[in-house]
Write an enzyme that holds these catalytic residues in place. Sequence first.
Site, PDB file in Angstrom:
ATOM      1  N   ASP A   1      45.960  64.342  31.479  1.00 24.68           N
ATOM      2  CA  ASP A   1      45.771  65.193  32.657  1.00 24.68           C
ATOM      3  C   ASP A   1      44.649  64.622  33.536  1.00 24.68           C
ATOM      4  O   ASP A   1      44.169  63.526  33.283  1.00 24.68           O
ATOM      5  CB  ASP A   1      45.457  66.627  32.216  1.00 24.68           C
ATOM      6  CG  ASP A   1      44.185  66.687  31.378  1.00 24.68           C
ATOM      7  OD1 ASP A   1      43.676  65.602  30.995  1.00 24.68           O
ATOM      8  OD2 ASP A   1      43.682  67.782  31.110  1.00 24.68           O
TER       9      ASP A   1
ATOM     10  N   HIS B   1      52.238  60.937  26.503  1.00 25.48           N
ATOM     11  CA  HIS B   1      52.045  62.101  27.376  1.00 25.48           C
ATOM     12  C   HIS B   1      50.879  61.786  28.308  1.00 25.48           C
ATOM     13  O   HIS B   1      49.712  62.098  28.008  1.00 25.48           O
ATOM     14  CB  HIS B   1      51.751  63.327  26.498  1.00 25.48           C
ATOM     15  CG  HIS B   1      51.554  64.589  27.270  1.00 25.48           C
ATOM     16  ND1 HIS B   1      52.586  65.465  27.536  1.00 25.48           N
ATOM     17  CD2 HIS B   1      50.458  65.133  27.828  1.00 25.48           C
ATOM     18  CE1 HIS B   1      52.117  66.491  28.226  1.00 25.48           C
ATOM     19  NE2 HIS B   1      50.823  66.318  28.413  1.00 25.48           N
TER      20      HIS B   1
ATOM     21  N   ASP C   1      58.349  59.633  19.433  1.00 21.88           N
ATOM     22  CA  ASP C   1      57.773  59.086  20.671  1.00 21.88           C
ATOM     23  C   ASP C   1      58.310  59.887  21.859  1.00 21.88           C
ATOM     24  O   ASP C   1      59.157  59.418  22.590  1.00 21.88           O
ATOM     25  CB  ASP C   1      58.140  57.602  20.745  1.00 21.88           C
ATOM     26  CG  ASP C   1      57.570  56.931  21.976  1.00 21.88           C
ATOM     27  OD1 ASP C   1      56.696  57.529  22.632  1.00 21.88           O
ATOM     28  OD2 ASP C   1      58.010  55.807  22.292  1.00 21.88           O
TER      29      ASP C   1
ATOM     30  N   GLU D   1      49.847  62.513  22.914  1.00 19.83           N
ATOM     31  CA  GLU D   1      48.925  62.422  24.053  1.00 19.83           C
ATOM     32  C   GLU D   1      47.870  61.369  23.736  1.00 19.83           C
ATOM     33  O   GLU D   1      47.736  60.903  22.604  1.00 19.83           O
ATOM     34  CB  GLU D   1      48.257  63.785  24.352  1.00 19.83           C
ATOM     35  CG  GLU D   1      47.517  63.765  25.702  1.00 19.83           C
ATOM     36  CD  GLU D   1      47.220  65.146  26.289  1.00 19.83           C
ATOM     37  OE1 GLU D   1      47.442  66.149  25.614  1.00 19.83           O
ATOM     38  OE2 GLU D   1      46.751  65.178  27.447  1.00 19.83           O
TER      39      GLU D   1
END
Length: 611
Positions: free
Chosen positions: A223, A528, A569, A578
């Site tokens: 993020d 991610h 994955d 992540e």
Amino acid sequence: MRVVILLLSFAAWTNGASINIVNSWDQGFQGTFIVHANHEVHGWTAELNFDAPITSLEVWKGTVTSHTPTKWVIENMPWDADLSAGDDLTVEFIAHASGLQNPSGTYTIKGAGTGSTTGSGTQTGSGTQTGSGSHTASPTTASPSNSGTTAKFDPITSGTSSTGGSTMKYDYGEALGLSILFFDAQRSGKLPANNPIPWRGDSAVDDADGGHDLSGGWYDAGDHVKFNLPMAFSTWVLEWGLLEFADGYKAAGQLDMACDMIKWPLDYFLKCWVPSKNELYVQVGDGGQDHSYWGRPENMHMSRPAYKVTTSCKGSDVAGDTVSALAAGYLVFKDVCSNTAYANKLLSAAKSLYTFTKANRGIYSQCVTQAAQFYSSSGEKDEVSTAAAWMYKATGEDKYLTDAESFYPAGTPWGFAWNDSNLGAALLLYEANQGTPYKRDIEAFLNSYRPTGYVPYTPCGLVWRDQWGPNRYAANAAFIALMAAKEGFSPAENKEWALSQINYLLGDNKLHISYEIGFGSKYPQHPHHRGSSCSTTTTQCSISDPGPNPNLLKGGLVGGPDKSDNYDDRRDDYVKNEVACDYNAGFQSALAGLRYFASKNSLPTAPAAQC
Ligand SMILES: *[C@@H]1O[C@H](CO)[C@@H](O)[C@H](O)[C@H]1NC(C)=O
């Protein structure tokens, strides 16, 4: 701290519990609910009932299978269908709506199936904390005895010596160089001309509070929030590796890259600390809003509020870690990266910030509630003690040593991670005065992580501290083991154990993959990570876009396997797939340690892979 939910104890149902609303804004809100398994579960369904209509709902740990405006039914993903008795799966979602004032709702969970335990090993009941089973793997190699405290092996003679240094099973220097690139890919702000990541550009250049510039620093994970607690922890863990294992960086030809890398968060921390106002900025970006956007940071246009700790909103945990980053940064730029003027600037900021930290003790996430859902802190003595210990190492002034000792929270740490820096304090204090409590805690920690200890293992030999990012806990502990080895704690055993863990991460595992992206020939393709997953040629991108991530996120260490060594994955699996600054920090410092010992001819032969 986990939220405790009251449940009927005889059923695997949660009936009509309130949805936890974490955050809300004009066009939506973020909430969580918990799938609690009273027995073993294979598949679950959640029914969410909202008090007002919702236009769409995003959820990663499940799929919306049907809905009306107020009733949304979510089913498990294939990878989170199976829960052990006692497990709590927290499911986050983002709901979009318009003109909502006070979103609220309830949820009901239906768990299906009660099949018998499968897989190797038994699963014993578990606490409410982690819900993980007990350690079931039996080590296939002889377990070292962990009783001694003095070096039982001569580090030189126990190594596989050769004139060019010890033999390395994997190229730790190459893995080290890749990890540096991961941190460079996390850069926020205006990038320098020598930015080594071709798919990254300037982003969040306007991060500020009023007129106060807060651009720079590292994005936290997949993020784009800047969370200073894990960022500062990661920074000093990397600096510690740079200080102790500088020759490892040199042997890998990575010292200049590392000095460049580590200056980035330090420049940002110097902006965050405002001594004239006694204010320290500790977060930029709103977690809820940030997580509702899947795209590149370069294309991000949401507002990014800034949060700070002050003399009334106290946060000595995040302030303490920032002191450690600045004080260790001083030593790095004085002794390793040769930039004395910059080093002195860091020390001066460290001193004033330490005074502020000591005078304003408190847990930051109780005041900066925007951080609480993501990086909640449960204590601050560990960070303050570690900060004082770094100040002592940087200045040699006794007052800091006295503080570090008096704040030291004795006990066996659960792990070494962004929320627990005890082992930093313990090792620095042991180095300062060989004190008994520090020695005891370091040894007890290392013993608990051994195959003979109480922390669980996967059958293929990964110490498995938690389902969320187990690779990170293993790598962090490997780094602590290498630091302890350097301090004289059973060097051969500790190095061998660190090798077993790092080698697992680089390929000695059931799938024979590297969990570090870009290392070897088989590694995660769908981490991610928003920036890596979105092509530079479009502004339209989604977490469910097919195909591998178009931008290779070199060096990122993904979360890791489940307790049976299985891993998928998948981009939407942010528990296993992540990446994060704090995942790579201990990993990189451990790689530097292995490369360092190899260059000194004192790396033992790698233990055999268990799978
Ligand atoms: C850190 O977080 C882990 C995982 O949530 C938890 O089990 C552990 O107790 C925490 N440590 C501290 C010191 O809060």
